[in-house]
Motif scaffolding. Sequence first.
Motif, PDB file in Angstrom:
ATOM      1  N   PHE A  28       0.829  -1.211   0.000  1.00  0.00           N
ATOM      2  CA  PHE A  28       0.000   0.000   0.000  1.00  0.00           C
ATOM      3  C   PHE A  28       0.862   1.260   0.000  1.00  0.00           C
ATOM      4  CE2 PHE A  28      -2.190   3.300   2.548  1.00  0.00           C
ATOM      5  CZ  PHE A  28      -3.241   3.571   1.693  1.00  0.00           C
ATOM      6  N   LEU A  29       1.864   1.303   0.871  1.00  0.00           N
ATOM      7  CA  LEU A  29       2.739   2.472   0.938  1.00  0.00           C
ATOM      8  C   LEU A  29       3.574   2.621  -0.330  1.00  0.00           C
ATOM      9  CD1 LEU A  29       3.947   2.231   4.658  1.00  0.00           C
ATOM     10  CD2 LEU A  29       2.149   3.677   3.705  1.00  0.00           C
ATOM     11  N   MET A  30       4.035   1.505  -0.871  1.00  0.00           N
ATOM     12  CA  MET A  30       4.799   1.568  -2.120  1.00  0.00           C
ATOM     13  C   MET A  30       3.927   2.052  -3.268  1.00  0.00           C
ATOM     14  SD  MET A  30       7.136  -1.898  -1.843  1.00  0.00           S
ATOM     15  CE  MET A  30       7.823  -1.645  -3.480  1.00  0.00           C
TER      16      MET A  30
ATOM     17  N   LEU B 197       3.620   5.800  -2.934  1.00  0.00           N
ATOM     18  CA  LEU B 197       4.883   6.435  -3.330  1.00  0.00           C
ATOM     19  C   LEU B 197       5.039   6.473  -4.847  1.00  0.00           C
ATOM     20  CD1 LEU B 197       7.593   7.651  -2.497  1.00  0.00           C
ATOM     21  CD2 LEU B 197       8.514   5.324  -2.369  1.00  0.00           C
ATOM     22  N   LEU B 198       4.708   5.373  -5.514  1.00  0.00           N
ATOM     23  CA  LEU B 198       4.824   5.329  -6.969  1.00  0.00           C
ATOM     24  C   LEU B 198       3.850   6.300  -7.636  1.00  0.00           C
ATOM     25  CD1 LEU B 198       5.272   1.498  -7.600  1.00  0.00           C
ATOM     26  CD2 LEU B 198       7.006   3.294  -7.754  1.00  0.00           C
ATOM     27  N   VAL B 199       2.631   6.393  -7.104  1.00  0.00           N
ATOM     28  CA  VAL B 199       1.655   7.326  -7.672  1.00  0.00           C
ATOM     29  C   VAL B 199       2.140   8.775  -7.530  1.00  0.00           C
ATOM     30  CG1 VAL B 199      -0.670   8.269  -7.391  1.00  0.00           C
ATOM     31  CG2 VAL B 199      -0.322   5.806  -7.391  1.00  0.00           C
ATOM     32  N   LEU B 200       2.662   9.126  -6.350  1.00  0.00           N
ATOM     33  CA  LEU B 200       3.150  10.486  -6.133  1.00  0.00           C
ATOM     34  C   LEU B 200       4.347  10.799  -7.030  1.00  0.00           C
ATOM     35  CD1 LEU B 200       2.870  10.812  -2.245  1.00  0.00           C
ATOM     36  CD2 LEU B 200       1.356  11.768  -3.986  1.00  0.00           C
ATOM     37  N   LEU B 201       5.275   9.855  -7.126  1.00  0.00           N
ATOM     38  CA  LEU B 201       6.421  10.079  -8.003  1.00  0.00           C
ATOM     39  C   LEU B 201       5.995  10.204  -9.459  1.00  0.00           C
ATOM     40  CD1 LEU B 201       9.074   7.635  -6.456  1.00  0.00           C
ATOM     41  CD2 LEU B 201       8.987  10.126  -6.261  1.00  0.00           C
ATOM     42  N   GLY B 202       5.025   9.387  -9.869  1.00  0.00           N
ATOM     43  CA  GLY B 202       4.520   9.491 -11.236  1.00  0.00           C
ATOM     44  C   GLY B 202       3.859  10.833 -11.509  1.00  0.00           C
TER      45      GLY B 202
END
Length: 328
Positions: free
Chosen positions: A169-171, A174-179
Amino acid sequence: MGGKVDVDPLRAAALALREKNGLPHGVAKLETAGGDGDRVDYFRGKDLVRYLREHPDKFSNVLKDKTERAPEESAAELVRAFMMKGLANRTERKFKRPKPGRTRLVKWPRTILPVKDQVWDEPSFYAWTFDRPKGVLYYITIALIPLVVIAACLFPLAPWWARMALVYFLMSILLVLLGLIVLRYTLFTLVWVASGHALWLFPNMMSDQVSIVDAFVPVVTFDKAKSWKNGWQARIATAAVCAGVVWLLASHTPDLDHLKQGAAQAHDSLFEYLDQLYSKDKTYLTSGSGAGGPGAPGGPGAQSGGPGSGQQFRGRPGDGMGGRPGGV
Protein backbone atom coordinates in the motif's frame (compact mmCIF):
# COMPACT_ATOMS: atom_id res chain seq x y z
CA MET A 1 -36.89 23.69 30.24
CA GLY A 2 -34.16 25.44 28.28
CA GLY A 3 -35.09 28.57 26.41
CA LYS A 4 -34.41 29.19 22.77
CA VAL A 5 -30.82 30.18 22.04
CA ASP A 6 -30.57 33.53 20.31
CA VAL A 7 -28.33 33.47 17.24
CA ASP A 8 -26.59 36.65 16.16
CA PRO A 9 -27.94 37.27 12.62
CA LEU A 10 -24.64 38.84 11.54
CA ARG A 11 -22.64 35.82 12.68
CA ALA A 12 -25.20 33.54 11.04
CA ALA A 13 -24.67 35.46 7.78
CA ALA A 14 -20.90 35.02 8.10
CA LEU A 15 -21.33 31.29 8.70
CA ALA A 16 -23.61 31.05 5.66
CA LEU A 17 -20.92 32.66 3.53
CA ARG A 18 -18.37 30.13 4.79
CA GLU A 19 -20.47 27.09 3.91
CA LYS A 20 -19.49 24.71 1.14
CA ASN A 21 -21.77 26.43 -1.39
CA GLY A 22 -20.99 29.92 -0.10
CA LEU A 23 -18.22 32.31 -1.06
CA PRO A 24 -15.10 31.11 -2.84
CA HIS A 25 -12.25 31.35 -0.38
CA GLY A 26 -8.54 30.84 -0.03
CA VAL A 27 -6.28 29.71 2.80
CA ALA A 28 -3.18 31.72 3.61
CA LYS A 29 -0.76 32.63 6.34
CA LEU A 30 -1.70 35.93 7.99
CA GLU A 31 1.82 37.16 8.63
CA THR A 32 2.55 39.50 11.52
CA ALA A 33 5.40 41.99 11.88
CA GLY A 34 7.75 39.36 13.33
CA GLY A 35 7.22 36.96 10.42
CA ASP A 36 5.01 34.58 12.39
CA GLY A 37 1.32 34.11 11.81
CA ASP A 38 -1.65 31.78 11.71
CA ARG A 39 -3.42 30.17 8.78
CA VAL A 40 -6.75 31.82 8.04
CA ASP A 41 -9.56 31.59 5.53
CA TYR A 42 -10.16 34.70 3.47
CA PHE A 43 -12.35 35.94 0.63
CA ARG A 44 -12.20 38.61 -2.02
CA GLY A 45 -14.45 41.63 -2.02
CA LYS A 46 -15.26 41.17 -5.69
CA ASP A 47 -16.46 37.62 -5.02
CA LEU A 48 -18.83 38.89 -2.34
CA VAL A 49 -20.26 41.42 -4.81
CA ARG A 50 -20.78 38.66 -7.35
CA TYR A 51 -22.40 36.44 -4.71
CA LEU A 52 -24.86 39.16 -3.66
CA ARG A 53 -25.69 39.83 -7.29
CA GLU A 54 -26.67 36.18 -7.65
CA HIS A 55 -28.48 36.11 -4.27
CA PRO A 56 -29.99 39.59 -3.86
CA ASP A 57 -32.31 38.65 -0.96
CA LYS A 58 -29.90 36.37 0.90
CA PHE A 59 -29.10 38.74 3.78
CA SER A 60 -32.07 41.09 3.77
CA ASN A 61 -32.53 40.50 7.51
CA VAL A 62 -29.01 41.79 8.21
CA LEU A 63 -28.84 44.84 5.95
CA LYS A 64 -30.28 47.99 7.49
CA ASP A 65 -31.48 49.47 4.22
CA LYS A 66 -34.26 47.21 2.94
CA THR A 67 -34.67 49.05 -0.37
CA GLU A 68 -33.41 47.51 -3.56
CA ARG A 69 -29.90 48.70 -4.37
CA ALA A 70 -26.73 47.69 -6.16
CA PRO A 71 -24.84 44.63 -4.89
CA GLU A 72 -21.72 46.78 -4.45
CA GLU A 73 -23.52 48.84 -1.83
CA SER A 74 -24.90 45.77 -0.06
CA ALA A 75 -21.44 44.19 0.01
CA ALA A 76 -19.93 47.38 1.43
CA GLU A 77 -22.50 47.54 4.24
CA LEU A 78 -22.14 43.84 5.02
CA VAL A 79 -18.33 43.92 5.20
CA ARG A 80 -18.35 47.05 7.36
CA ALA A 81 -20.71 45.27 9.74
CA PHE A 82 -18.39 42.24 9.80
CA MET A 83 -15.40 44.43 10.64
CA MET A 84 -17.31 46.36 13.33
CA LYS A 85 -18.38 43.04 14.89
CA GLY A 86 -14.84 41.62 14.72
CA LEU A 87 -15.76 38.82 12.33
CA ALA A 88 -13.44 39.84 9.48
CA ASN A 89 -10.45 42.10 8.84
CA ARG A 90 -9.15 43.68 5.68
CA THR A 91 -5.80 42.33 4.44
CA GLU A 92 -3.53 42.62 1.43
CA ARG A 93 -1.23 40.29 -0.47
CA LYS A 94 2.41 40.24 0.63
CA PHE A 95 3.97 40.05 -2.81
CA LYS A 96 2.74 42.81 -5.11
CA ARG A 97 4.52 41.60 -8.24
CA PRO A 98 4.23 38.32 -10.17
CA LYS A 99 6.81 35.66 -9.51
CA PRO A 100 9.61 35.14 -12.05
CA GLY A 101 8.26 33.32 -15.08
CA ARG A 102 4.67 34.51 -14.52
CA THR A 103 2.89 37.40 -16.12
CA ARG A 104 0.22 38.06 -13.50
CA LEU A 105 -0.42 37.72 -9.81
CA VAL A 106 -1.89 34.52 -8.42
CA LYS A 107 -5.59 34.59 -7.64
CA TRP A 108 -5.20 33.29 -4.10
CA PRO A 109 -1.90 34.35 -2.48
CA ARG A 110 -0.43 32.08 0.16
CA THR A 111 0.71 34.91 2.42
CA ILE A 112 -1.33 37.98 3.32
CA LEU A 113 -0.68 40.94 5.60
CA PRO A 114 -2.99 42.91 7.90
CA VAL A 115 -3.60 46.55 6.97
CA LYS A 116 -4.22 49.56 9.17
CA ASP A 117 -7.19 51.02 7.29
CA GLN A 118 -10.16 48.76 7.93
CA VAL A 119 -12.42 50.05 5.17
CA TRP A 120 -14.41 48.54 2.33
CA ASP A 121 -12.40 48.05 -0.84
CA GLU A 122 -13.75 45.72 -3.49
CA PRO A 123 -10.36 44.44 -4.81
CA SER A 124 -9.08 43.73 -1.28
CA PHE A 125 -8.96 40.48 0.68
CA TYR A 126 -10.86 39.99 3.93
CA ALA A 127 -9.75 37.36 6.45
CA TRP A 128 -12.24 35.70 8.78
CA THR A 129 -11.31 36.11 12.44
CA PHE A 130 -13.46 33.33 13.92
CA ASP A 131 -13.38 29.55 13.68
CA ARG A 132 -16.14 27.61 12.04
CA PRO A 133 -18.04 25.07 14.14
CA LYS A 134 -16.36 21.68 14.12
CA GLY A 135 -18.10 19.05 12.02
CA VAL A 136 -18.70 15.38 12.76
CA LEU A 137 -15.62 14.39 10.75
CA TYR A 138 -13.41 16.38 13.13
CA TYR A 139 -14.61 14.45 16.18
CA ILE A 140 -14.35 11.14 14.34
CA THR A 141 -10.72 11.96 13.51
CA ILE A 142 -9.98 12.84 17.13
CA ALA A 143 -11.49 9.53 18.27
CA LEU A 144 -9.44 7.55 15.74
CA ILE A 145 -6.08 8.99 16.79
CA PRO A 146 -5.72 6.78 19.93
CA LEU A 147 -6.75 3.74 17.91
CA VAL A 148 -4.07 4.47 15.32
CA VAL A 149 -1.45 4.84 18.07
CA ILE A 150 -2.48 1.52 19.65
CA ALA A 151 -2.42 -0.19 16.25
CA ALA A 152 1.11 1.15 15.63
CA CYS A 153 2.27 -0.21 19.00
CA LEU A 154 0.78 -3.63 18.21
CA PHE A 155 2.20 -3.73 14.70
CA PRO A 156 5.11 -6.06 15.67
CA LEU A 157 2.46 -8.68 16.48
CA ALA A 158 0.71 -8.31 13.13
CA PRO A 159 0.63 -11.38 10.87
CA TRP A 160 2.84 -11.52 7.83
CA TRP A 161 0.05 -10.82 5.34
CA ALA A 162 -0.87 -7.60 7.16
CA ARG A 163 2.71 -6.38 7.00
CA MET A 164 2.97 -7.14 3.33
CA ALA A 165 -0.35 -5.42 2.64
CA LEU A 166 0.94 -2.27 4.34
CA VAL A 167 4.23 -2.43 2.43
CA TYR A 168 2.48 -2.73 -0.92
CA PHE A 169 0.00 0.00 0.00
CA LEU A 170 2.74 2.47 0.94
CA MET A 171 4.80 1.57 -2.12
CA SER A 172 1.76 2.14 -4.35
CA ILE A 173 1.20 5.60 -2.85
CA LEU A 174 4.88 6.44 -3.33
CA LEU A 175 4.82 5.33 -6.97
CA VAL A 176 1.66 7.33 -7.67
CA LEU A 177 3.15 10.49 -6.13
CA LEU A 178 6.42 10.08 -8.00
CA GLY A 179 4.52 9.49 -11.24
CA LEU A 180 2.44 12.65 -10.71
CA ILE A 181 5.57 14.68 -10.00
CA VAL A 182 7.27 13.48 -13.17
CA LEU A 183 4.10 14.04 -15.19
CA ARG A 184 3.46 17.58 -13.94
CA TYR A 185 7.04 18.74 -14.56
CA THR A 186 7.16 17.07 -17.97
CA LEU A 187 3.87 18.68 -18.99
CA PHE A 188 4.97 22.10 -17.74
CA THR A 189 8.33 21.86 -19.53
CA LEU A 190 6.80 20.84 -22.86
CA VAL A 191 4.18 23.60 -22.83
CA TRP A 192 6.56 26.29 -21.56
CA VAL A 193 9.35 25.47 -24.02
CA ALA A 194 6.93 25.31 -26.96
CA SER A 195 4.80 28.41 -26.23
CA GLY A 196 6.03 30.26 -23.14
CA HIS A 197 2.76 29.59 -21.32
CA ALA A 198 2.69 28.01 -17.87
CA LEU A 199 0.48 24.93 -17.53
CA TRP A 200 0.58 23.27 -14.12
CA LEU A 201 -1.06 20.00 -13.15
CA PHE A 202 -1.97 20.13 -9.43
CA PRO A 203 -0.16 23.45 -8.86
CA ASN A 204 -0.38 23.18 -5.05
CA MET A 205 0.96 19.63 -4.89
CA MET A 206 4.47 20.63 -3.73
CA SER A 207 3.31 23.36 -1.37
CA ASP A 208 3.84 22.91 2.37
CA GLN A 209 1.28 25.61 3.21
CA VAL A 210 -1.89 23.76 2.22
CA SER A 211 -3.71 20.70 3.52
CA ILE A 212 -3.61 17.30 1.85
CA VAL A 213 -6.98 17.89 0.19
CA ASP A 214 -6.10 21.41 -0.98
CA ALA A 215 -2.82 20.11 -2.44
CA PHE A 216 -4.85 18.59 -5.29
CA VAL A 217 -7.11 21.62 -5.83
CA PRO A 218 -7.29 23.05 -8.44
CA VAL A 219 -6.43 20.32 -10.89
CA VAL A 220 -4.99 22.57 -13.60
CA THR A 221 -3.90 26.21 -13.82
CA PHE A 222 -2.89 28.02 -17.00
CA ASP A 223 -0.98 31.30 -17.13
CA LYS A 224 -0.90 32.70 -20.62
CA ALA A 225 2.24 34.58 -21.63
CA LYS A 226 1.94 38.02 -23.22
CA SER A 227 4.05 36.89 -26.15
CA TRP A 228 5.54 33.61 -27.30
CA LYS A 229 8.92 35.39 -27.33
CA ASN A 230 8.96 35.77 -23.54
CA GLY A 231 12.05 34.06 -22.12
CA TRP A 232 12.96 32.51 -25.46
CA GLN A 233 16.63 32.24 -24.56
CA ALA A 234 15.92 30.32 -21.34
CA ARG A 235 13.43 28.13 -23.19
CA ILE A 236 15.97 27.22 -25.89
CA ALA A 237 18.59 26.44 -23.26
CA THR A 238 16.10 24.31 -21.34
CA ALA A 239 15.15 22.41 -24.50
CA ALA A 240 18.83 21.73 -25.23
CA VAL A 241 19.50 20.47 -21.70
CA CYS A 242 16.40 18.23 -21.75
CA ALA A 243 17.35 16.81 -25.13
CA GLY A 244 20.85 16.03 -23.84
CA VAL A 245 19.47 14.30 -20.74
CA VAL A 246 17.03 12.22 -22.81
CA TRP A 247 19.82 11.20 -25.21
CA LEU A 248 22.13 10.30 -22.32
CA LEU A 249 19.48 8.17 -20.64
CA ALA A 250 18.50 6.48 -23.90
CA SER A 251 22.09 5.64 -24.83
CA HIS A 252 23.00 4.23 -21.41
CA THR A 253 19.77 2.45 -20.53
CA PRO A 254 20.31 -1.26 -19.77
CA ASP A 255 18.29 -3.86 -21.61
CA LEU A 256 14.88 -4.96 -20.38
CA ASP A 257 16.09 -8.31 -19.04
CA HIS A 258 18.70 -6.59 -16.89
CA LEU A 259 16.05 -4.21 -15.49
CA LYS A 260 13.76 -7.11 -14.66
CA GLN A 261 16.59 -8.94 -12.93
CA GLY A 262 17.48 -5.87 -10.85
CA ALA A 263 13.86 -5.34 -9.87
CA ALA A 264 13.53 -8.98 -8.83
CA GLN A 265 16.70 -8.78 -6.72
CA ALA A 266 15.47 -5.61 -5.00
CA HIS A 267 12.11 -7.28 -4.34
CA ASP A 268 13.78 -10.39 -2.88
CA SER A 269 16.12 -8.28 -0.73
CA LEU A 270 13.20 -6.35 0.72
CA PHE A 271 11.31 -9.53 1.55
CA GLU A 272 14.40 -11.11 3.07
CA TYR A 273 14.90 -8.07 5.30
CA LEU A 274 11.27 -8.08 6.41
CA ASP A 275 11.48 -11.83 6.95
CA GLN A 276 14.44 -11.41 9.30
CA LEU A 277 12.79 -8.48 11.04
CA TYR A 278 9.61 -10.50 11.56
CA SER A 279 11.59 -13.40 13.06
CA LYS A 280 13.49 -11.09 15.41
CA ASP A 281 10.27 -9.47 16.63
CA LYS A 282 8.72 -12.85 17.28
CA THR A 283 11.82 -14.00 19.13
CA TYR A 284 11.91 -10.91 21.32
CA LEU A 285 8.21 -11.02 22.14
CA THR A 286 7.99 -14.72 22.85
CA SER A 287 11.35 -15.55 24.48
CA GLY A 288 10.68 -13.56 27.66
CA SER A 289 14.16 -12.00 27.72
CA GLY A 290 13.65 -10.08 30.96
CA ALA A 291 16.28 -10.28 33.70
CA GLY A 292 16.22 -13.67 35.36
CA GLY A 293 13.41 -14.83 33.11
CA PRO A 294 13.41 -17.63 30.60
CA GLY A 295 16.06 -17.10 27.99
CA ALA A 296 18.02 -14.56 30.09
CA PRO A 297 21.70 -15.18 30.87
CA GLY A 298 21.81 -17.58 33.79
CA GLY A 299 18.05 -18.08 33.75
CA PRO A 300 16.00 -21.11 32.86
CA GLY A 301 16.41 -22.14 29.29
CA ALA A 302 19.61 -20.11 28.81
CA GLN A 303 21.35 -23.11 27.25
CA SER A 304 21.31 -23.29 23.47
CA GLY A 305 18.32 -25.24 22.30
CA GLY A 306 16.77 -25.36 25.78
CA PRO A 307 13.25 -24.18 26.55
CA GLY A 308 12.93 -20.41 26.29
CA SER A 309 16.27 -20.00 24.50
CA GLY A 310 14.50 -18.40 21.55
CA GLN A 311 16.41 -20.56 19.11
CA GLN A 312 13.26 -22.38 18.18
CA PHE A 313 11.77 -19.11 16.91
CA ARG A 314 14.62 -18.30 14.55
CA GLY A 315 12.96 -20.12 11.72
CA ARG A 316 10.94 -18.60 8.96
CA PRO A 317 7.67 -16.83 9.84
CA GLY A 318 5.63 -19.58 8.28
CA ASP A 319 7.12 -22.36 10.42
CA GLY A 320 4.35 -22.81 12.92
CA MET A 321 4.27 -19.13 13.90
CA GLY A 322 1.05 -18.16 12.21
CA GLY A 323 2.96 -16.14 9.61
CA ARG A 324 3.11 -16.46 5.89
CA PRO A 325 3.94 -19.81 4.29
CA GLY A 326 7.57 -20.65 3.73
CA GLY A 327 9.28 -19.22 0.72
CA VAL A 328 9.93 -15.60 -0.20
